[in-house]
Every structure is written in C-alpha cells, then in structure tokens.
Design a protein around this motif. Sequence first.
Motif, PDB file in Angstrom:
ATOM      1  N   ASP A 170      -6.901   2.889   1.473  1.00 59.26           N
ATOM      2  CA  ASP A 170      -6.715   4.035   2.375  1.00 59.26           C
ATOM      3  C   ASP A 170      -5.813   3.673   3.548  1.00 59.26           C
ATOM      4  N   GLU A 171      -5.960   2.449   4.060  1.00 57.95           N
ATOM      5  CA  GLU A 171      -5.103   2.033   5.176  1.00 57.95           C
ATOM      6  C   GLU A 171      -3.656   1.895   4.733  1.00 57.95           C
ATOM      7  N   VAL A 172      -3.443   1.351   3.543  1.00 53.32           N
ATOM      8  CA  VAL A 172      -2.075   1.250   3.006  1.00 53.32           C
ATOM      9  C   VAL A 172      -1.460   2.640   2.881  1.00 53.32           C
ATOM     10  N   ILE A 173      -2.217   3.572   2.328  1.00 56.05           N
ATOM     11  CA  ILE A 173      -1.711   4.943   2.162  1.00 56.05           C
ATOM     12  C   ILE A 173      -1.410   5.575   3.517  1.00 56.05           C
ATOM     13  N   GLU A 174      -2.359   5.453   4.439  1.00 55.48           N
ATOM     14  CA  GLU A 174      -2.210   6.097   5.752  1.00 55.48           C
ATOM     15  C   GLU A 174      -0.986   5.569   6.499  1.00 55.48           C
ATOM     16  N   LYS A 175      -0.854   4.239   6.542  1.00 55.82           N
ATOM     17  CA  LYS A 175       0.245   3.633   7.314  1.00 55.82           C
ATOM     18  C   LYS A 175       1.601   3.918   6.658  1.00 55.82           C
ATOM     19  N   THR A 176       1.693   3.727   5.349  1.00 57.19           N
ATOM     20  CA  THR A 176       2.996   3.912   4.689  1.00 57.19           C
ATOM     21  C   THR A 176       3.420   5.376   4.695  1.00 57.19           C
ATOM     22  N   THR A 177       2.462   6.285   4.593  1.00 59.61           N
ATOM     23  CA  THR A 177       2.793   7.712   4.650  1.00 59.61           C
ATOM     24  C   THR A 177       3.305   8.085   6.029  1.00 59.61           C
ATOM     25  N   GLN A 178       2.636   7.589   7.063  1.00 53.77           N
ATOM     26  CA  GLN A 178       3.099   7.882   8.422  1.00 53.77           C
ATOM     27  C   GLN A 178       4.464   7.270   8.676  1.00 53.77           C
ATOM     28  N   ASN A 179       4.695   6.063   8.160  1.00 56.36           N
ATOM     29  CA  ASN A 179       6.015   5.432   8.299  1.00 56.36           C
ATOM     30  C   ASN A 179       7.101   6.305   7.679  1.00 56.36           C
ATOM     31  N   ALA A 180       6.820   6.793   6.470  1.00 59.50           N
ATOM     32  CA  ALA A 180       7.810   7.618   5.762  1.00 59.50           C
ATOM     33  C   ALA A 180       8.056   8.931   6.495  1.00 59.50           C
TER      34      ALA A 180
END
Length: 254
Positions: A237-247
């Motif tokens: 979930d943290e990987v998804i949250e951070k990478t989505t916000q980055n994108a």
Amino acid sequence: MIIDVHAHYDDEAFDADLEDVMARLREENIIAISSSSSVESSKENIEIAKKYDNIYITVGIHPHEAKDAPKDFEQELFELARFEKNVAIGEIGLDYHYDFSPRDVQRDVFVRQIEVAKALNLPIVVHSREAHKDTLDILLEIAVGKIPILIHCYSGSVEMSRILRKHGIYISVGGVITFQNAKKLIEVVKEYPLELLMLETDSPYLTPHPYRGKRNDSTYLKYVIQKIAQIKDVSEDEVIEKTTQNAKNFFGIK
C-alpha cells in the motif's frame, strides 16, 4: 489508484483486444500513460487517449526513430504536445545498444526535444540504454533544474543512480525488477528514495516473472509492486500510495 507511467498501447500487439485490456485496467483502477516513439505514434496515442478516459499520453521521438525524424519536427511536436491529455515529451533519449539511428543524430534529436519540453514547460521521459554518460551529460547541461526528468526502465549503475537522485531525477521500474538477473537494479531500488520512484510496465514488453515471455499490460504491475515492497521492506500500500502521488505530481494528473 495505480499509475503505470510507461506503456505502449499504440503497439500492434494490442490491435485485436485493446478494448478488453482497457476494461481490465478500469476494473483494477489503473491509469496508464501511453508513450510515443515517433510523430505517427504520437498521433495514434492521441486517438487512443480520446477514446479511453484512463489513458494519458506522452508525445515524442524515440532514439530508434531519430534518423527518420522530419527536419522541422519541432513545430509538429509543439502542436501534438498541446493535446489536453498529453503530459510530457517522451520517450526521448539515447540508445547505444542497437544504434538503429546514428549516435550524433540521436543526440541532436534528443537535445531538440528537450528544448521543446522547456518551451512548453513539460516534463521529459527519457530512454537511456548503454548511453548513460552521454545521457547524463546532456541532462546536466540543459535540463536539470529547468524541467522535471524521469528516466524510464532504469538500467544504469548504482553509482549513476546516486548522481540522479542528488539532482532530484525520477526513475521508473518495471518487470525487470522481478527477473533473476536483476541484482544491480535491486541494489538501485534498495537505495533510491520512494519519493523519486514510479511504476511502469513498458507494455507490451518486459512482462514480470512468472509471466515473462507473454504480452505485458498494466494489470501486471502488481508483481512489480510486490517486489519493490519486498526490497524496501515497506507495505505494498505504501509503494502504491507514494508512486501514485509521485506520478500525479510529476505529470500533473489530477
């Protein structure tokens, strides 16, 4: 939401069932950015993005196609880049592995496209294969500090990745991270801050293990997410949250 920052849905591999693939992406709440490789590819991606609400695009000329770029391609690229769902100039860069275009031509077309991106205040999505020094030299000279930079499908050394992150350059990681021979990339990902990482598939290529060899699509991102979470010892979930916000931040996706 998950964002695949680099796919090629204009590829002929999707000609027969693009509608079905897009439906699966919507079911899994995935947005994909379909990257272009030529002026014609950019036009095809625009038509795809008009049809599917979960697709954004980048317009640009891949180093393989640099030799065939029109002499005055900048004006056409300016016009294509103004399409409302275009979020970057890409993919652009250097490829010294295949050398399908002469290296001096690759460098010229790369630099000219960076200038287009700067004029339009757009990010760039960079392809760099076995050309890391020249890529970095060009970026440091004319792009760093002026526009956001993403190096997709990162394949450079750990040492180069340390230089990139010092300059706030993003990298994206795809199915290669799941391959048995991915030791160098695993070391890069282990060190690289999540705040500068994004997810990609490079569909229809580079399908992750255990489906390597089959056609890739954005639904296979789950295997990339699992591997990154394992490497960095964080939750998926943290990987998804951070990478989505980055994108979202990088490409201006709301």
